[in-house]
Design an enzyme around this catalytic site. Structure first.
Site, PDB file in Angstrom:
ATOM      1  CG  HIS A 193      -2.105 -54.786  -1.730  1.00  0.00           C
ATOM      2  ND1 HIS A 193      -1.663 -55.656  -0.777  1.00  0.00           N
ATOM      3  CD2 HIS A 193      -1.072 -53.964  -1.990  1.00  0.00           C
ATOM      4  CE1 HIS A 193      -0.424 -55.366  -0.462  1.00  0.00           C
ATOM      5  NE2 HIS A 193      -0.026 -54.343  -1.186  1.00  0.00           N
TER       6      HIS A 193
HETATM    7  C1  UD1 Z   1       1.066 -49.123  -1.328  1.00  0.00           C
HETATM    8  C2  UD1 Z   1       2.523 -49.458  -1.629  1.00  0.00           C
HETATM    9  C3  UD1 Z   1       2.723 -50.969  -1.509  1.00  0.00           C
HETATM   10  C4  UD1 Z   1       2.252 -51.489  -0.169  1.00  0.00           C
HETATM   11  C5  UD1 Z   1       0.812 -51.071   0.038  1.00  0.00           C
HETATM   12  C6  UD1 Z   1       0.315 -51.547   1.390  1.00  0.00           C
HETATM   13  C7  UD1 Z   1       3.731 -48.067  -3.281  1.00  0.00           C
HETATM   14  C8  UD1 Z   1       4.261 -48.037  -4.645  1.00  0.00           C
HETATM   15  N1  UD1 Z   1       2.913 -49.105  -2.995  1.00  0.00           N
HETATM   16  O1  UD1 Z   1       0.262 -49.670  -2.366  1.00  0.00           O
HETATM   17  O2  UD1 Z   1       4.111 -51.265  -1.646  1.00  0.00           O
HETATM   18  O3  UD1 Z   1       2.346 -52.905  -0.149  1.00  0.00           O
HETATM   19  O4  UD1 Z   1       0.731 -49.643  -0.050  1.00  0.00           O
HETATM   20  O5  UD1 Z   1      -1.018 -51.237   1.568  1.00  0.00           O
HETATM   21  O6  UD1 Z   1       4.014 -47.178  -2.499  1.00  0.00           O
HETATM   22  N2  UD1 Z   1      -6.469 -45.700  -0.991  1.00  0.00           N
HETATM   23  C9  UD1 Z   1      -7.558 -45.435  -0.205  1.00  0.00           C
HETATM   24  N3  UD1 Z   1      -7.335 -45.206   1.123  1.00  0.00           N
HETATM   25  C10 UD1 Z   1      -6.111 -45.248   1.686  1.00  0.00           C
HETATM   26  C11 UD1 Z   1      -5.011 -45.555   0.859  1.00  0.00           C
HETATM   27  C12 UD1 Z   1      -5.209 -45.794  -0.476  1.00  0.00           C
HETATM   28  O7  UD1 Z   1      -8.686 -45.388  -0.657  1.00  0.00           O
HETATM   29  O8  UD1 Z   1      -5.967 -45.029   2.897  1.00  0.00           O
HETATM   30  C13 UD1 Z   1      -6.656 -45.904  -2.437  1.00  0.00           C
HETATM   31  C14 UD1 Z   1      -5.841 -44.890  -3.224  1.00  0.00           C
HETATM   32  O9  UD1 Z   1      -6.498 -43.683  -3.374  1.00  0.00           O
HETATM   33  C15 UD1 Z   1      -5.608 -45.628  -4.519  1.00  0.00           C
HETATM   34  C16 UD1 Z   1      -5.522 -47.084  -4.066  1.00  0.00           C
HETATM   35  O10 UD1 Z   1      -6.146 -47.155  -2.794  1.00  0.00           O
HETATM   36  O11 UD1 Z   1      -6.693 -45.484  -5.382  1.00  0.00           O
HETATM   37  C17 UD1 Z   1      -4.101 -47.559  -4.016  1.00  0.00           C
HETATM   38  O12 UD1 Z   1      -3.329 -46.793  -3.101  1.00  0.00           O
HETATM   39  P1  UD1 Z   1      -1.780 -46.464  -3.342  1.00  0.00           P
HETATM   40  O13 UD1 Z   1      -1.284 -45.717  -2.172  1.00  0.00           O
HETATM   41  O14 UD1 Z   1      -1.602 -45.899  -4.685  1.00  0.00           O
HETATM   42  O15 UD1 Z   1      -1.038 -47.846  -3.414  1.00  0.00           O
HETATM   43  P2  UD1 Z   1      -1.249 -49.206  -2.607  1.00  0.00           P
HETATM   44  O16 UD1 Z   1      -1.861 -50.191  -3.541  1.00  0.00           O
HETATM   45  O17 UD1 Z   1      -1.925 -49.000  -1.293  1.00  0.00           O
END
Ligand code: UD1
Length: 392
Positions: A232
């Protein structure tokens, strides 16, 4: 300092440092408020649970930024880890890093003004960790960083920025491995603020090992031998060309060994754009899994291909070969003594390493110092020693 505290894991010199920290302006006069834990994303919950349970006799609160909000990324973790609902959820989901961090800061500033924490406890390297350490520093509240000192050296990673700022601003830096102490001291951290306590994520693994072992025998519909994949990191999945190289490599691997791939939401969105459709009998694509099921899969797998930080540690504890698709790791102990191999960023390098594993030459490694399930108790002893704990 309170007599009853068991600080026997600290050397006489380290105890002297703790006394010096206790006498420092930030810790000299604890305000009697609760300890406030800040979490936001999936790996945080696994780190919070052991300390929350170890601190059960004391006043504590949990604030969730809401960065991860899906049941599969958040709610299921709270249940399996026996954590109560957070006392406050800031519901800060989605948006850019600046938006996410800024909204979390605004919510935390109000919450800290209301709660008057004795100290704020932050975990790992996610955006809420950064936000909380900034707000705490400006409100003169002691900030305690669990999993301090890790460095990938790669400032293109958002997590590396979060680690650097959080460690710079935190008053107590609790490291999972001794390389963390060396990094912090090299950067000029005050020696009394840096303490090696061990890996708290492994506390959760140790506590839930019986359930994990049970789940590993009950997993259904899995191939006899399989490679577990979890990816990811923005550097791997955000760019279409990079993701296309990865899926091509996975197609080659799947021709030899079946793949099981629970897909993170960030990766899911990008895979959908790419339109990758591997044969279902060779690649099992699924939703993100709960903690116990995911670790059970690691245990059952032939090897794990990942770019996650926590998975590098869990595979090292489990002695499962781990192939990390990154050029750097902030967890070098998993390579130096554990079962992790850093592959670089060329996904074509996965298959040759996997062939070695298939021929019985996988890296097993050993479990690093203080990855023993007792880290939360060491942290509790330090917090008691600093008079930060008030009876519940
Ligand atoms: C975040 C952390 C990363 C960690 C990872 C574990 C930061 C900078 N990054 O990255 O260090 O390894 O979590 O999972 O804090 N989304 C969903 N549902 C959710 C959560 C996220 O659909 O429950 C979507 C968000 O809307 C976004 C994407 O997934 O579009 C990425 O989510 P984001 O929280 O920005 O960062 P992660 O890649 O999850």
């Amino acid at each position: 300092m309170t007599e009853a505290v068991d600080l026997s894991f600290l050397s006489p010199e380290e105890r002297g440092l703790l006394e010096r920290l206790h006498a420092s302006p930030r810790f000299a006069a604890p305000n009697g408020g609760p300890l406030v834990h800040i979490v936001g994303a999936r790996p945080n919950f696994v780190k919070l649970a052991p300390l929350f349970h170890a601190l059960a006799p004391y006043r504590q609160k949990v604030i969730h930024s809401g960065q991860h909000y899906d049941r599969s990324m958040s709610g299921s973790f709270f249940e399996i880890l026996d954590l109560p609902e957070p006392d406050l959820n800031l519901s800060v989901a989605g948006g850019s890093h600046a938006e996410q961090t800024a909204k979390t800061m605004i919510g935390l500033e109000q919450a800290f003004a209301a709660e008057r924490p004795a100290a704020v406890i932050v975990y790992g390297d996610v955006n809420s960790t950064l936000a909380a350490s900034l707000v705490a520093a400006k409100m003169h509240i002691p900030a305690i960083h669990v999993e301090a000192g890790l460095r990938s050296g790669d400032r293109d990673m958002p997590e590396e920025i979060n680690r650097l700022v959080t460690d710079r601003l935190s008053d107590l830096l609790l490291t999972p491995s001794r390389d963390g102490n060396a990094n912090l001291l090299n950067e000029g951290a005050a020696p009394e603020s840096v303490m090696f306590v061990g890996n708290i994520m492994i506390d959760t693994l140790v506590r839930l090992l019986p359930k994990i072992e049970q789940a590993a025998t009950e997993l259904e519909g899995l191939p006899e031998r399989f490679v577990l994949v979890t990816l990811h990191r923005p550097s791997n999945v955000d760019d279409t060309a990079s993701l296309a190289r990865i899926t091509a490599a996975l197609d080659d691997i799947a021709a030899k060994v079946p793949i099981v791939f629970p897909v993170h939401p960030r990766t899911r969105a990008k895979l959908d754009e790419l339109g990758w459709a591997p044969p279902a009998d060779r690649v099992t694509l699924g939703e993100p899994l709960d903690y116990v099921s995911f670790v059970a899969l690691q245990k059952r797998s032939l090897a794990v291909v990942t770019d996650s930080g926590g998975v590098q540690e869990e595979t090292t504890f489990l002695g499962r070969p781990c192939l990390t698709l990154r050029t750097t790791t902030e967890r070098p102990v998993t390579v130096d003594s554990g079962s992790n191999i850093l592959l670089g960023d060329d996904p074509a390098s996965i298959l040759p390493e996997l062939e070695k594993i298939l021929s019985g030459q996988g890296k097993a490694g050993s479990v690093p110092e203080f990855w023993d399930g007792k880290t939360a108790y060491r942290i509790r002893a330090i917090l008691e020693g600093l008079d930060l704990c008030q009876p519940a």
